[in-house]
Design an enzyme around this catalytic site. Structure first.
Site, PDB file in Angstrom:
ATOM      1  N   GLY A   1      19.015 -19.105  -8.697  1.00 58.48           N
ATOM      2  CA  GLY A   1      19.042 -18.095  -9.756  1.00 58.48           C
ATOM      3  C   GLY A   1      19.295 -18.763 -11.102  1.00 58.48           C
ATOM      4  O   GLY A   1      20.342 -19.359 -11.318  1.00 58.48           O
TER       5      GLY A   1
ATOM      6  N   LEU B   1      28.571 -22.646  -8.343  1.00 62.57           N
ATOM      7  CA  LEU B   1      28.239 -23.817  -9.147  1.00 62.57           C
ATOM      8  C   LEU B   1      27.207 -23.463 -10.213  1.00 62.57           C
ATOM      9  O   LEU B   1      26.605 -22.394 -10.181  1.00 62.57           O
ATOM     10  CB  LEU B   1      27.674 -24.918  -8.244  1.00 62.57           C
ATOM     11  CG  LEU B   1      28.523 -25.299  -7.034  1.00 62.57           C
ATOM     12  CD1 LEU B   1      27.817 -26.358  -6.214  1.00 62.57           C
ATOM     13  CD2 LEU B   1      29.895 -25.769  -7.453  1.00 62.57           C
TER      14      LEU B   1
ATOM     15  N   LEU C   1      19.090 -19.188  -2.715  1.00 61.85           N
ATOM     16  CA  LEU C   1      20.414 -19.801  -2.631  1.00 61.85           C
ATOM     17  C   LEU C   1      21.413 -18.979  -3.427  1.00 61.85           C
ATOM     18  O   LEU C   1      21.152 -18.611  -4.570  1.00 61.85           O
ATOM     19  CB  LEU C   1      20.350 -21.229  -3.173  1.00 61.85           C
ATOM     20  CG  LEU C   1      19.446 -22.150  -2.362  1.00 61.85           C
ATOM     21  CD1 LEU C   1      19.300 -23.489  -3.050  1.00 61.85           C
ATOM     22  CD2 LEU C   1      19.971 -22.335  -0.947  1.00 61.85           C
TER      23      LEU C   1
ATOM     24  N   ASP D   1      26.318 -16.793 -16.184  1.00 56.30           N
ATOM     25  CA  ASP D   1      26.965 -15.479 -16.402  1.00 56.30           C
ATOM     26  C   ASP D   1      28.491 -15.534 -16.384  1.00 56.30           C
ATOM     27  O   ASP D   1      29.143 -14.497 -16.445  1.00 56.30           O
ATOM     28  CB  ASP D   1      26.450 -14.455 -15.379  1.00 56.30           C
ATOM     29  CG  ASP D   1      26.921 -14.765 -13.969  1.00 56.30           C
ATOM     30  OD1 ASP D   1      27.255 -15.920 -13.682  1.00 56.30           O
ATOM     31  OD2 ASP D   1      26.970 -13.834 -13.146  1.00 56.30           O
TER      32      ASP D   1
ATOM     33  N   CYS E   1      22.715 -12.245  -7.257  1.00 55.21           N
ATOM     34  CA  CYS E   1      21.555 -12.862  -6.607  1.00 55.21           C
ATOM     35  C   CYS E   1      21.460 -12.469  -5.136  1.00 55.21           C
ATOM     36  O   CYS E   1      20.360 -12.224  -4.622  1.00 55.21           O
ATOM     37  CB  CYS E   1      21.597 -14.381  -6.759  1.00 55.21           C
ATOM     38  SG  CYS E   1      21.277 -14.900  -8.454  1.00 55.21           S
TER      39      CYS E   1
ATOM     40  N   ASN F   1      30.487 -15.716 -14.168  1.00 53.19           N
ATOM     41  CA  ASN F   1      31.018 -14.864 -13.097  1.00 53.19           C
ATOM     42  C   ASN F   1      31.118 -13.370 -13.466  1.00 53.19           C
ATOM     43  O   ASN F   1      31.847 -12.623 -12.821  1.00 53.19           O
ATOM     44  CB  ASN F   1      32.397 -15.385 -12.669  1.00 53.19           C
ATOM     45  CG  ASN F   1      32.501 -15.435 -11.158  1.00 53.19           C
ATOM     46  OD1 ASN F   1      31.494 -15.387 -10.452  1.00 53.19           O
ATOM     47  ND2 ASN F   1      33.719 -15.506 -10.652  1.00 53.19           N
TER      48      ASN F   1
HETATM   49  N1  SAH Z   1      26.542 -14.426 -10.477  1.00 54.84           N
HETATM   50  C1  SAH Z   1      25.513 -15.359 -10.139  1.00 54.84           C
HETATM   51  C2  SAH Z   1      26.027 -16.785 -10.190  1.00 54.84           C
HETATM   52  C3  SAH Z   1      25.056 -17.702 -10.844  1.00 54.84           C
HETATM   53  S1  SAH Z   1      25.365 -19.388 -10.525  1.00 54.84           S
HETATM   54  C4  SAH Z   1      24.939 -15.011  -8.770  1.00 54.84           C
HETATM   55  O1  SAH Z   1      24.817 -13.823  -8.497  1.00 54.84           O
HETATM   56  O2  SAH Z   1      24.602 -15.895  -7.993  1.00 54.84           O
HETATM   57  C5  SAH Z   1      23.697 -19.985 -10.672  1.00 54.84           C
HETATM   58  C6  SAH Z   1      22.913 -20.105  -9.410  1.00 54.84           C
HETATM   59  O3  SAH Z   1      23.324 -21.239  -8.686  1.00 54.84           O
HETATM   60  C7  SAH Z   1      23.038 -18.971  -8.421  1.00 54.84           C
HETATM   61  O4  SAH Z   1      22.166 -17.935  -8.714  1.00 54.84           O
HETATM   62  C8  SAH Z   1      22.658 -19.632  -7.102  1.00 54.84           C
HETATM   63  O5  SAH Z   1      21.263 -19.673  -6.919  1.00 54.84           O
HETATM   64  C9  SAH Z   1      23.164 -21.024  -7.293  1.00 54.84           C
HETATM   65  N2  SAH Z   1      24.454 -21.274  -6.657  1.00 54.84           N
HETATM   66  C10 SAH Z   1      25.669 -21.400  -7.250  1.00 54.84           C
HETATM   67  N3  SAH Z   1      26.624 -21.701  -6.344  1.00 54.84           N
HETATM   68  C11 SAH Z   1      26.006 -21.771  -5.144  1.00 54.84           C
HETATM   69  C12 SAH Z   1      26.449 -22.055  -3.805  1.00 54.84           C
HETATM   70  N4  SAH Z   1      27.730 -22.320  -3.538  1.00 54.84           N
HETATM   71  N5  SAH Z   1      25.524 -22.045  -2.817  1.00 54.84           N
HETATM   72  C13 SAH Z   1      24.227 -21.775  -3.075  1.00 54.84           C
HETATM   73  N6  SAH Z   1      23.757 -21.501  -4.310  1.00 54.84           N
HETATM   74  C14 SAH Z   1      24.625 -21.501  -5.334  1.00 54.84           C
END
Ligand code: SAH
Length: 199
Positions: A129, A169, A109, A133, A141, A135
């Site tokens: 993940g 999120l 995801l 971080d 991921c 952002n």
């Molecule tokens: N920079 C990171 C953000 C981490 S947010 C990245 O590369 O993804 C933490 C985790 O939440 C992400 O790794 C992802 O698995 C999940 N996540 C956050 N927002 C999401 C969304 N809109 N749809 C699916 N997964 C999401």
């Protein structure tokens, strides 16, 4: 009584380890985080487990790459962690699911995925993940999953709720949305329940 409720809760959580969709929180991101980020992540693991306790049909929660600094801090901050009804392993998720058939079941995801998630399929394994971080590591991921040849999907947020800000999120919100979706089979309702309310 309280005792009966506790017993039922344990029963449900135990059952989740045998059936139910598997949701992995991939903890292999220590090198991208400060100690403070890791603290936040550990709190989010606690919120995630708590969310899974609230529902009639919990998901199978799994923590992979549970090792080194993240594991040390988690063990320090969460006293009951050893008693959680989850799967916890030092292995990376791809070591846990090594065969090509297994790999084809994995769905990473990420907000950056092309594909939108439309169902929770009990035969698939969903990966979140485990990273806080702020952002700093945009698209991380998505890139890692693609490099490992793993399917990616994003939550169907824009279709169901109007978000004022970005759609990235926290770990616990994503985990809880999956949990609530599995309980309700209704994205709009699950998203509405979990998403921080806008003013
Ligand atoms: N920079 C990171 C953000 C981490 S947010 C990245 O590369 O993804 C933490 C985790 O939440 C992400 O790794 C992802 O698995 C999940 N996540 C956050 N927002 C999401 C969304 N809109 N749809 C699916 N997964 C999401």
């Amino acid at each position: 009584t309280f005792r009966d409720q506790e017993r039922q809760l344990k029963q449900r959580l135990k059952q989740s380890l045998e059936g139910g969709p598997r949701v992995i929180i991939d903890l292999d991101f220590e090198k991208y985080m400060t100690e403070n980020d890791i603290r936040h992540l550990v709190k989010q693991l606690g919120f995630s487990y708590a969310a899974n306790k609230q529902v009639e049909r919990p998901v199978h929660m799994m923590l992979t790459s549970f090792k080194d600094g993240v594991a040390a801090l988690a063990n320090k901050m969460i006293s009951g962690l050893d008693n959680w009804y989850i799967t916890r392993t030092e292995k990376r998720y791809d070591e846990l699911f090594p065969s090509p058939e297994d790999k084809a079941r994995l769905v990473y995801l990420t907000a950056d995925a092309e594909q939108e998630l439309d169902e929770l399929d009990e035969n698939r394994v969903y990966i979140i993940g485990g990273i806080v971080d702020h952002n700093r590591h945009k698209g991380l991921c998505e890139r890692l999953a693609q490099a490992s040849g793993i399917a990616t999907a994003r939550l169907p947020i824009s279709r169901h709720v109007q978000l004022s800000s970005r759609e990235v999120l926290t770990v616990n919100h994503v985990f809880q949305i999956l949990v609530e979706y599995y309980a309700r089979r209704d994205w709009a309702s699950a998203l509405d329940f979990v998403m921080p309310k806008r003013k």
